[in-house]
Write an enzyme that holds these catalytic residues in place. Structure first.
Site, short mmCIF file in Angstrom:
data_model
loop_
_atom_site.label_atom_id
_atom_site.label_comp_id
_atom_site.label_asym_id
_atom_site.label_seq_id
_atom_site.Cartn_x
_atom_site.Cartn_y
_atom_site.Cartn_z
N GLY A 54 0.80 -1.22 0.00
CA GLY A 54 0.00 0.00 0.00
C GLY A 54 0.83 1.28 0.00
O GLY A 54 1.79 1.39 0.76
N ALA A 78 0.85 -5.44 12.54
CA ALA A 78 0.54 -4.02 12.75
C ALA A 78 1.71 -3.24 12.16
O ALA A 78 2.48 -2.61 12.87
CB ALA A 78 0.34 -3.71 14.22
N GLY A 80 1.48 -0.83 10.21
CA GLY A 80 1.20 0.60 10.28
C GLY A 80 1.39 1.29 8.95
O GLY A 80 1.72 2.47 8.88
N CYS A 138 -8.48 1.72 6.18
CA CYS A 138 -7.74 2.76 6.93
C CYS A 138 -8.72 3.66 7.70
O CYS A 138 -9.84 3.87 7.29
CB CYS A 138 -6.95 3.63 5.96
SG CYS A 138 -5.99 2.68 4.82
N ASN A 200 -9.65 -8.00 3.50
CA ASN A 200 -8.49 -7.50 4.21
C ASN A 200 -8.42 -8.27 5.54
O ASN A 200 -9.20 -9.20 5.76
CB ASN A 200 -8.62 -5.98 4.44
CG ASN A 200 -7.26 -5.29 4.43
OD1 ASN A 200 -6.32 -5.78 5.05
ND2 ASN A 200 -7.16 -4.17 3.75
N GLY A 225 -3.95 -15.27 7.12
CA GLY A 225 -3.48 -16.65 7.04
C GLY A 225 -4.62 -17.65 7.03
O GLY A 225 -5.80 -17.29 7.06
N THR A 274 -0.45 -14.07 3.01
CA THR A 274 0.48 -14.57 4.00
C THR A 274 1.24 -15.81 3.53
O THR A 274 2.40 -16.02 3.92
CB THR A 274 -0.30 -14.88 5.31
OG1 THR A 274 -0.98 -13.68 5.70
CG2 THR A 274 0.63 -15.29 6.43
C1 LIG Z 1 2.25 -8.09 6.71
C2 LIG Z 1 1.03 -7.70 5.95
C3 LIG Z 1 0.93 -6.44 5.38
C4 LIG Z 1 -0.22 -6.07 4.68
N1 LIG Z 1 -0.29 -4.84 4.10
C5 LIG Z 1 -1.39 -4.49 3.36
C6 LIG Z 1 -1.48 -3.25 2.68
O1 LIG Z 1 -0.54 -2.45 2.70
N2 LIG Z 1 -2.63 -2.95 2.01
C7 LIG Z 1 -3.68 -3.82 1.96
O2 LIG Z 1 -4.69 -3.52 1.33
N3 LIG Z 1 -3.62 -5.03 2.56
C8 LIG Z 1 -2.50 -5.38 3.27
N4 LIG Z 1 -2.45 -6.61 3.88
C9 LIG Z 1 -3.61 -7.53 3.77
C10 LIG Z 1 -3.37 -8.61 2.71
O3 LIG Z 1 -3.22 -8.05 1.44
C11 LIG Z 1 -4.55 -9.60 2.69
O4 LIG Z 1 -5.74 -8.91 2.38
C12 LIG Z 1 -4.74 -10.30 4.02
O5 LIG Z 1 -3.49 -10.62 4.57
C13 LIG Z 1 -5.59 -11.58 3.92
O6 LIG Z 1 -5.01 -12.50 3.04
P1 LIG Z 1 -4.06 -13.72 3.54
O7 LIG Z 1 -4.79 -14.43 4.61
O8 LIG Z 1 -3.84 -14.55 2.31
O9 LIG Z 1 -2.80 -13.08 4.02
C14 LIG Z 1 -1.30 -6.98 4.57
C15 LIG Z 1 -1.19 -8.24 5.15
C16 LIG Z 1 -0.05 -8.63 5.83
C17 LIG Z 1 0.02 -9.99 6.45
#
Ligand SMILES: Cc1cc2nc3c(=O)[nH]c(=O)nc-3n(C[C@H](O)[C@H](O)[C@H](O)COP(=O)(O)O)c2cc1C
Ligand SMILES: Cc1cc2nc3c(=O)[nH]c(=O)nc-3n(C[C@H](O)[C@H](O)[C@H](O)COP(=O)(O)OP(=O)(O)OC[C@H]3O[C@@H](n4cnc5c(N)ncnc54)[C@H](O)[C@@H]3O)c2cc1C
Ligand SMILES: Cc1cc2nc3c(=O)[nH]c(=O)nc-3n(C[C@H](O)[C@H](O)[C@H](O)COP(=O)(O)OP(=O)(O)OC[C@H]3O[C@@H](n4cnc5c(N)ncnc54)[C@H](O)[C@@H]3O)c2cc1C
Ligand SMILES: Cc1cc2nc3c(=O)[nH]c(=O)nc-3n(C[C@H](O)[C@H](O)[C@H](O)COP(=O)(O)O)c2cc1C
Ligand code: FES
Ligand code: FES
Lengths: 312, 261, 312, 261
Positions: A54, A78, A80, A138, A200, A225, A274
């Protein structure tokens, strides 16, 4: 799983509105850096699409550490929203991304409707970007920090503003921390979204009984995850059954079987998040697995299975 | 810099103390590219519990393509690793991060506390092979007790180093902490390489600064990816900004990071 | 964990309003049957409290099978509130429960405010019941099936009706499938709840790619187990920080460390749910573990650690 | 009826076919209380993935306190079980459920398909020990191929039973399905005990009904608890209501449950 089937045997192509993907397997924002981080381990040119970390108008330092903690079959983060800001993104990251033979989606975020609009506008002129994904999880600083993605009117306002500021396809990324995900999806559809992606992270927390402190410096964080997959899949199914725009499924996807659950539930594409951390080849393995599935099921195109779950 | 994901066969596992193990795996691609101070991310199960890979320093590297990891049992992940047997396979990602800077011809001092000793073995071997007089180099090793450190100390002695162990219980070498030994050693060296518990390193760094000796430290933080992608592994840098341990480290010049209480 | 410390060394007693528990470890509704099912394996008299399977006015057959499916670190269930109905409950189950040296909480459910009220009224006269726990995650048939627990006004209405119908302590069990859990908790607090317990299950789904059918006959089901712990803990912390009535924490609790996270976050007691299935002795092990913790931390009473997480 | 939770030591694991294993564990409390047709719930890992216990019939029981489980590798849980070695420990809950009714002095027929053979071994031994003439009793065993079934068939033969194997590929015994053999056997027996795939049992039940032979069947459903607490293990009963396999079963008289397509 890893047996390679020639590409011409089955058709994995999908369209997200005007956006054409060679296969429905993308990588999720914040879990794949700016793609270069994985270039040693993953053949980036084989991916359906890449969503980068992002980006905000100004660079953000992010939260103090600890920022990540493991949970049962999941993790809390987190971070941030640490990022280099849109200008450094354009000068430092886009040149590498532009040369990839793979659509690049830029995930954007902001504190206010205006900020979303400005960043969308700024990226509109940049070559090498295929679409915008709008992170509405956000906090809206002007509304006391309530997340844009939890109030339909606020989500619609961001959507309309971004829609106006760009000619790129606009994907709105929904937050799962809501009572009625369908209402949110409908609100952004009406406001002009070309696509919704979900989910998200779920808001969670962990405490260390020895120190009696939260395990994250930020106290709460986003759960991702395999743990969240059932919730994500339910929401994707609900949304896909109730909107007309394409849906991208996200949440705990690690294997081709996971991806198929989301496609069957109605997602046109999926994002691997993840899983990139614990299994960097997850996206490539999923692509191979989808081909095998089509082969086994004697289907010619992945489009023939999208939304075909038998719930009756 | 090359990075690889390898399914590796475990060729041996040794128990060095009640909760300290040394694992030997065949990982030719990673071993071939490894530099001292770099680390690997290990997936400890095929399932999702625990979910994340665990970071471990490359403890030793062999031309034949083997790697050794040295680890202490802390929680679920290391407990599972300690139960591996020869013939099992595990997935490794590496070599990752920025290692030690070896470009120093003057005498050096390696300082390891607890499992911080792990990367120093690989470092010591590379240094020794670069044609220096290792007897002028010092190795200070801190541990709970002699059991934990004695066989590790031998590895360094065999390379010709002057090894000084220190143990919490006094069962081997100096009875007390590593930094207490440092005042005698610092005048004789022009560089310190250190890895160990944060309080130990903070003291080492302070003493080095006072003595005007260059110091490199290897840091630990919780990591989700090890690849620079998750941005989870931050520590405070020297000038207010955050640095990412997995990519800009794990080895830093002491002045690159902030040292707090 | 299993070392036994004499009871007099540390004090695990907590009060949920007028309800006195010898320790804060209860078993959760629907995961402990009517207690008898565990009598061979667990010393029921050591538990802090037992919440029995949800009871409705009339017996309910429940959903067709399959009703349970395993997920990553969790499970989905769609039992469909199968139960024997309040009359058979009173004649067949209460006699056993009454003889336990352990408070018994009856979990109640209904299709309408009137049904909740009637069952609360009927149970009010029954000897051997220490409190009612009201499951408001059920669909309100008169409002097109929207769950009572997702609309503050509806939740408040149920609470007030039950409150009026009984002299027993009333625990309202909150659903986590909401945007704002604090709003829900405040609504039922104002309506007269003596206590809130949370969380009930998260709504989820799973699909079998081979059959292209949902894995549950009911299509969607409730997610429970360690997977949901971070979400449950976050909600308990938010609620405990914002209401004055006691809070019971539920969600993925398996170990003493898990229980402590909830107590530190502000829960006065906790319930062990899915863990009873894979570790029938979980509740007993948690009680032993809490004693050890007090001992190690040199605290005299469990009350001294409730809500003491340092988030500042 | 007593039920126990026991941490059990694995004393042996045998591989009977590529994906079929037989596990021997020391579980004196469960073994001491077990009745043929009952089952145990096995926790396959200490962690949470997989989360739930797996149900397995008690395949054999020994006076010394040992139990054998016979299982096929299906998914994650059975895969992990197949990797156990002597000396490992696993947690068992049992004996659970309602087993076979042994009160029949007339000749009987045991019918097992695939892993449905598992509970029949324990049943056969108990029946044989009750002083009957086992040579009048039949055992029909269905399997994919001879590999899967030959050593199991021997166990029954040694007890004196008339054993007729049937294999899908014809590599041992009858080439085809078990129910095809039943017409010849039914007139000679007054009770059938059956465990196996649903379609097989449905045919067996229909044939028994026609021949007026009492039939007991052991059913499988997904189970979360095995204790009657979760209400997850329902199948349709004979008169519209649901029955719970873990408590009212897993063994039912064929008329107690509904048989659907
Ligand atoms: C470390 C980390 C950073 C993330 N940063 C963003 C981000 O910057 N913008 C966003 O829209 N989602 C962000 N996400 C959310 C992921 O894109 C995704 O929607 C979420 O992790 C669920 O999918 P997953 O279970 O396959 O990880 C982040 C997730 C993780 C674990
Ligand atoms: C670059 C680097 C190199 C390391 N080298 C070694 C080594 O050579 N030998 C050794 O014994 N240990 C080393 N560690 C620490 C090692 O990673 C942890 O001890 C290990 O991850 C603990 O895992 P666990 O599952 O047993 O513990 P748990 O406490 O159950 O782990 C829970 C989570 O916390 C993380 N975690 C816990 N402790 C640490 C820690 N100290 N540092 C980072 N993450 C942690 C785990 O990775 C996991 O994500 C290193 C850490 C880093 C960052
Ligand atoms: C009373 C009873 C007795 C059984 N006895 C035996 C036996 O003696 N030998 C044997 O090989 N198998 C037996 N089974 C089937 C055995 O339980 C499953 O093969 C096993 O649970 C599969 O686990 P998995 O993790 O390998 O498969 P997965 O498919 O990964 O399991 C996922 C989930 O589905 C459940 N599941 C999958 N298949 C079945 C099934 N057929 N029945 C019930 N639950 C299932 C698992 O328990 C788990 O909860 C029995 C089942 C029951 C109900
Ligand atoms: C099989 C099953 C049945 C349940 N039945 C009920 C019920 O009847 N009433 C109720 O309020 N909650 C019911 N629950 C929810 C649990 O009481 C608990 O709130 C939830 O499972 C979360 O806790 P856990 O993660 O510890 O299981 C049920 C849960 C499960 C798994
Ligand atoms: S561990 Fe992910 S960025 Fe460093
Ligand atoms: S498996 Fe839980 S009631 Fe039968």
């Amino acid at each position: 799983m890893d047996r390679i089937i020639p590409d011409n045997e089955c058709d994995l192509r999908v369209n997200i509105g005007r956006l054409r993907l060679r296969n429905p397997v993308m990588t999720a924002s914040g879990t794949f850096g700016y793609a270069r981080e994985f270039s040693n381990l993953v053949n980036l040119h084989r991916l359906g699409g890449i969503v980068v970390k992002g980006i905000s108008l100004e660079a953000r330092p992010g939260n103090p550490p600890p920022r990540v903690v493991e949970t049962a079959c999941g993790m809390l983060n987190a971070i941030g929203l640490e990022n280099v800001g849109v200008e450094r993104f354009i000068t430092e990251k886009v040149p590498f991304l532009r040369n990839l033979d793979c659509p690049v989606v830029v995930n954007i975020l902001g504190d206010s409707v205006e900020e979303y609009q400005q960043i969308a506008h700024r990226l509109n002129e940049v070559d090498g970007i295929s679409a915008l994904e709008v992170n509405i999880s956000c906090p809206n600083v002007k509304k006391g920090g309530v997340a844009f993605g939890t109030v339909p009117e606020m989500a619609a306002r961001v959507t309309a503003a971004v829609r106006k500021a760009t000619s790129l396809p606009v994907i709105i990324k929904l937050s799962p921390n809501v009572t009625d995900i369908v209402q949110m999806a409908r609100a952004v559809e009406e406001a002009g979204a070309d696509c919704v992606s979900l989910v998200n992270t779920l808001i969670g927390m962990a405490i260390d009984p020895q120190t009696r402190r939260p395990k994250l410096a930020n106290v709460i964080g986003g759960l991702s995850g395999p743990a969240i997959k059932p919730v994500a899949l339910r929401m994707v199914w609900q949304v896909a059954s109730n909107v007309s725009i394409p849906v991208i499924g996200i949440g705990g996807i690690t294997t081709a079987s996971d991806a198929l659950e989301f496609l069957l539930a109605g997602a046109t594409a999926i994002q691997v998040g993840t899983a990139n951390f614990y299994e960097p080849r997850a996206a490539e393995q999923i692509i191979a697995g989808l081909k095998n599935y089509l082969h086994e099921q004697k289907e010619l195109s992945i489009c023939d299975i999208i939304g075909t779950v038998q719930t009756g | 810099m090359p990075e690889f994901q390898e399914k590796c066969r475990v060729s041996a596992i040794e128990q060095l103390a009640s909760d300290v193990f040394r694992l030997t795996v065949h990982a030719p691609l990673i071993a071939g590219a490894a530099h001292p101070g770099q680390f690997v991310m290990v997936r400890v199960v095929d399932g999702f519990d625990p979910l994340l890979r665990r970071p471990f320093s490359i403890h030793q590297q062999f031309a034949g393509g083997s790697l050794k990891l040295l680890f202490k049992v802390i929680g679920q992940g290391t407990h599972i690793l300690s139960g591996l047997a020869a013939g099992d396979t595990i997935s490794l990602l590496g070599p990752l991060g920025r290692g030690f800077d070896l470009a120093c011809r003057e005498p050096v001092c390696l300082i390891g506390g607890g499992m911080g000793i792990a990367p120093l073995a690989f470092l010591a071997k590379r240094l020794a092979l670069s044609g220096r007089d290792s007897s002028l180099d010092f190795v200070l090793l801190g541990a709970r007790d002699g059991d934990e450190v004695s066989s590790l100390a031998d590895d360094f002695s065999q390379l010709g180093y002057t090894v000084v162990p220190a143990t919490d219980d006094g069962s081997l070498g100096h009875h007390g902490f590593i930094p207490e030994l440092l005042d005698d050693v610092l005048p004789a060296v022009s560089r310190v390489y250190s890895c160990g518990p944060y309080p130990m390193m903070r003291t080492v760094v302070a003493k080095c600064q006072k003595a005007d000796v260059v110091c490199q430290v290897s840091l630990e933080t919780h990591m989700a990816c090890g690849l620079g992608a998750c941005l989870g592994c931050t520590v405070q840098g020297n000038s207010g900004q955050y640095v990412h341990v997995c990519k800009q480290g794990p080895v830093f010049y002491s002045g690159e990071v902030a040292w707090t209480e």
